[in-house]
Design an enzyme around this catalytic site. Structure first.
Site, mmCIF file in Angstrom:
data_model
loop_
_atom_site.group_PDB
_atom_site.id
_atom_site.type_symbol
_atom_site.label_atom_id
_atom_site.label_comp_id
_atom_site.label_asym_id
_atom_site.label_seq_id
_atom_site.Cartn_x
_atom_site.Cartn_y
_atom_site.Cartn_z
ATOM 1 N N HIS A 121 0.835 -1.209 0.000
ATOM 2 C CA HIS A 121 0.000 0.000 0.000
ATOM 3 C C HIS A 121 0.865 1.252 0.000
ATOM 4 O O HIS A 121 2.068 1.184 0.224
ATOM 5 C CB HIS A 121 -0.866 0.038 1.267
ATOM 6 C CG HIS A 121 -1.949 -0.994 1.294
ATOM 7 N ND1 HIS A 121 -3.279 -0.686 1.203
ATOM 8 C CD2 HIS A 121 -1.886 -2.350 1.379
ATOM 9 C CE1 HIS A 121 -3.996 -1.797 1.239
ATOM 10 N NE2 HIS A 121 -3.167 -2.823 1.347
ATOM 11 N N GLU A 133 3.259 -0.243 4.143
ATOM 12 C CA GLU A 133 2.945 1.140 3.751
ATOM 13 C C GLU A 133 4.210 1.743 3.176
ATOM 14 O O GLU A 133 5.244 1.793 3.842
ATOM 15 C CB GLU A 133 2.462 1.948 4.969
ATOM 16 C CG GLU A 133 1.143 1.463 5.538
ATOM 17 C CD GLU A 133 -0.054 1.770 4.638
ATOM 18 O OE1 GLU A 133 0.114 2.549 3.665
ATOM 19 O OE2 GLU A 133 -1.136 1.219 4.885
HETATM 20 ZN ZN LIG Z 1 -4.067 1.247 1.229
#
Ligand SMILES: [Zn+2]
Length: 332
Positions: free
Chosen positions: A152, A215
């Protein structure tokens, strides 16, 4: 007709009218498409210590850097610069949201990876397709170490731009794996405190995989991402795809990057929910003991406890009852 290349088949994923059943060959094996954005790579010979690898990108449709990073790996696979040596499942989470350049269509896909859920929204249907693909893949590779990295990017800046979230499970990940992620350019780790029905949690919870949500910097449109900081991760993923072991037999030792644990989950309980800090506060910003975090009509004031806490993923505009942010504390 010549069989399509992996890259062509992958790009077709962005066109809903195209065929969803491509298959072809690669250096070291073959690929088979099982559905839109669902690609299984099958090595001709699987190394004894190779890992069953699941890589997912685009679970949130506007998070483009991981899609570009995986695109580089696909190009290297196709060119024979990466030679397939591990069973691998590559997933584009939400093709329709990617095409529309939006985070999601109806609801947040990354909260729906739980068996037995009802519903027919586009995300609920897609979550079931993805869960089925993962079930089928892992059940075909019993007895092999399993890894699922769900890639992500975040909506806001972060004091640690690249960090790994470890979903809640009975056992936590070994230091050697945290350190492998650190070596791949991740800068911090966050241990979840409770089940949250994300995609990486699904693989961890139902399949005992080592699963992480990664992330990887800030959301940006296609073409506006700086992939340089992500290439060490790309190299690590390619090594696993080539059949490198997970690395868990490395001496355990200390985790070399900062680890945090969730101290408190903040939920939005009323329409007037608000945070006490600026909208653009960076993830992992520290608040002193007793500081006001936010408030709404149902909960009243929310304050930091007796130790300093850091704010991660604040988002006051979530649906009522949903997670509006996390307060985390440094471990050790
Ligand atoms: Zn995401």
């Amino acid at each position: 007709m010549a069989s399509p290349s992996l890259i062509d088949a992958w790009l077709d994923t962005f066109d809903p009218s195209s065929s969803m059943a491509a298959a072809g060959t690669l250096a070291g094996g073959a690929f088979v498409q099982h559905g839109r954005g669902i690609f299984e790579l099958r090595p001709t010979a699987i190394g004894q210590r190779a890992v069953a690898v699941v890589i997912s990108v685009g679970v949130h449709g506007d998070e483009t850097a991981p899609i570009e990073l995986l695109g580089e790996t696909l190009a290297r696979l196709e060119a024979g610069l990466v030679r397939l040596g591990a069973p691998t499942l590559l997933l584009l989470g939400s093709p329709e949201a990617v095409v529309r350049a939006t985070r999601y269509i109806d609801t947040n896909l990354n909260r729906l990876f739980e068996r037995g859920r009802e519903g027919t929204s586009p995300e609920q249907l897609r979550a079931r397709e993805l869960m089925t693909a993962v079930d089928r893949f892992f059940s075909a590779h019993q007895g092999r170490a399993r890894l699922h990295l769900d890639l992500h990017t975040a909506i806001r800046d972060s004091l640690h731009p690249r960090f790994a979230i470890e979903p809640f499970a009975a056992t936590s990940s070994p230091a050697a794996l945290w350190n492998a992620l650190h070596g791949a350019g991740l800068q911090a780790g966050l241990r979840q405190h409770a089940h949250s029905w994300t995609f990486s949690h699904y693989s961890r919870h139902y399949h005992e995989a080592q699963g992480f949500t990664l992330e990887l910097g800030r959301v940006a449109p296609f073409g506006a991402n700086d992939l340089a900081p992500l290439r060490p991760l790309g190299a690590a993923i390619e090594a696993w795809i080539e059949g490198a072991p997970l690395g868990l037999d490395a001496s355990d030792g200390e985790v070399t990057m900062p680890l945090y644990r969730v101290a408190r989950e903040i939920t939005r309980e009323a329409e007037d929910f608000r945070f006490a800090f600026a909208d653009d506060l960076a993830n992992f910003s520290e608040l002193p003991p007793g500081a006001l975090v936010g408030a709404d009509a149902v909960q009243g004031e929310i304050r930091v406890g007796e130790r300093p806490q850091r704010v991660v993923f604040p988002n006051p505009r979530v649906e009522l009852g949903a997670r509006a942010g996390l307060l985390v504390e440094r471990l050790g």
